[in-house]
Design an enzyme around this catalytic site. Structure first.
Site, mmCIF file in Angstrom:
data_model
loop_
_atom_site.group_PDB
_atom_site.id
_atom_site.type_symbol
_atom_site.label_atom_id
_atom_site.label_comp_id
_atom_site.label_asym_id
_atom_site.label_seq_id
_atom_site.Cartn_x
_atom_site.Cartn_y
_atom_site.Cartn_z
ATOM 1 C CB ALA A 1 46.002 16.922 47.013
ATOM 2 N N GLY B 1 45.399 20.910 50.324
ATOM 3 C CA GLY B 1 43.996 20.905 49.927
ATOM 4 C C GLY B 1 43.055 20.842 51.101
ATOM 5 C CD GLU C 1 44.245 24.874 48.266
ATOM 6 O OE1 GLU C 1 44.317 25.727 47.370
ATOM 7 O OE2 GLU C 1 44.566 23.671 48.097
ATOM 8 C CD GLU D 1 49.379 23.576 48.752
ATOM 9 O OE1 GLU D 1 48.179 23.304 48.864
ATOM 10 O OE2 GLU D 1 49.989 24.325 49.562
#
Length: 259
Positions: free
Chosen positions: A65, A111, A114, A134
């Site tokens: 991200a 992300g 994911e 993260e």
């Protein structure tokens, strides 16, 4: 139409390329919005039978991200970012009745990992790297990473990856069940297209039903067996089932119409 992604429709497959190579294709608000619009097109356009999600260049699928968007928000803002992403993109991918493959080229972190895991399955280039870093930022995954990683690789492996933030290479990801195939970078899209073209020869009605059934199993739905029986019965009301069985008995290839 889009600011951060490129799209190309080829033989019924929409190729969606996240196009921020200078930022390692990092997810930000604009990318999430563009992906959401492209997925709406996948759902609504009958000419689209399937989709591939990939990243521009060979260095990164999505390297995570865009952390610069995180620095000035509090708990409510954090929840809002995760909720928006899930609704616009991640759950929409997972629940799409048309198959969506992640073609993972390079780094697939945070992300990005994911995003790949939300797809129905993954093909990785030999230089791909997967990870959920993260915890290094004082965070946890917010787009379903703790759930989908555990489903795909099991509790022990998922726990280690999430807690250590260690990356794994493509071969280890395949061994763990995170990816289906590992290919040379030059053949990545070709392999994804090859698999989807094979799926395109099937009726889209049972394809959608299979996706729904498998997702229900992955979600731990205790009524999964009953729902499978119901969908099995529904297939008998379709023209494609009659065509498929007739073609089998007549020793010819079926011609499905999606009806």
């Amino acid at each position: 139409m889009y600011n951060t992604i490129l799209t190309e429709l080829e033989n019924g497959t929409l190729i969606i390329t996240i196009n921020r190579p200078d930022k390692m294709n990092a997810l930000n608000r604009d990318v999430v919005g563009d992906l959401g619009k492209a997925l709406d097109e996948v759902y609504s356009n009958p000419e689209i039978r399937s989709a591939i999600i990939t990243g521009s260049g060979e260095k990164a699928f999505v390297a995570g991200a865009d952390i610069s968007e995180f620095t000035s928000i509090g708990p409510d803002g954090g929840e809002a970012i995760a909720k928006r992403g899930r609704e616009l993109v991640f759950d929409k991918i997972e629940n799409c009745p048309k198959p969506i493959i992640a073609a993972v080229n390079g780094f697939s972190l945070g992300g990005g990992c994911e995003l790949a895991m939300a797809c129905h399955f993954r093909i990785a280039s030999s230089n791909a790297k997967f990870g959920q870093p993260e915890v290094n930022l004082g965070l946890i995954p917010g787009y379903g990473g703790t759930q989908r990683l555990t489903r795909l690789v099991g509790k022990g492996r998922a726990m280690e990856m999430l807690l250590t933030a260690d990356m794994i290479g493509a071969d280890d990801a395949k061994a763990a069940g995170l990816v289906n195939h590992v290919v040379a970078p030059a053949y990545l899209l070709a392999k994804a297209k090859e698999i989807l073209q094979k799926i395109h020869t099937k009726s889209p009605l049972p394809v959608a039903a299979i996706i729904a059934c498998v997702n229900e199993c992955a979600d731990g739905d205790h009524h999964g067996f009953d729902k499978e029986i119901k969908r099995f019965g529904q297939c008998f009301a379709t023209e494609d089932m009659k065509e498929g069985t007739s073609a089998f008995l007549e020793k010819r290839k079926p011609v499905f119409k999606g009806k």
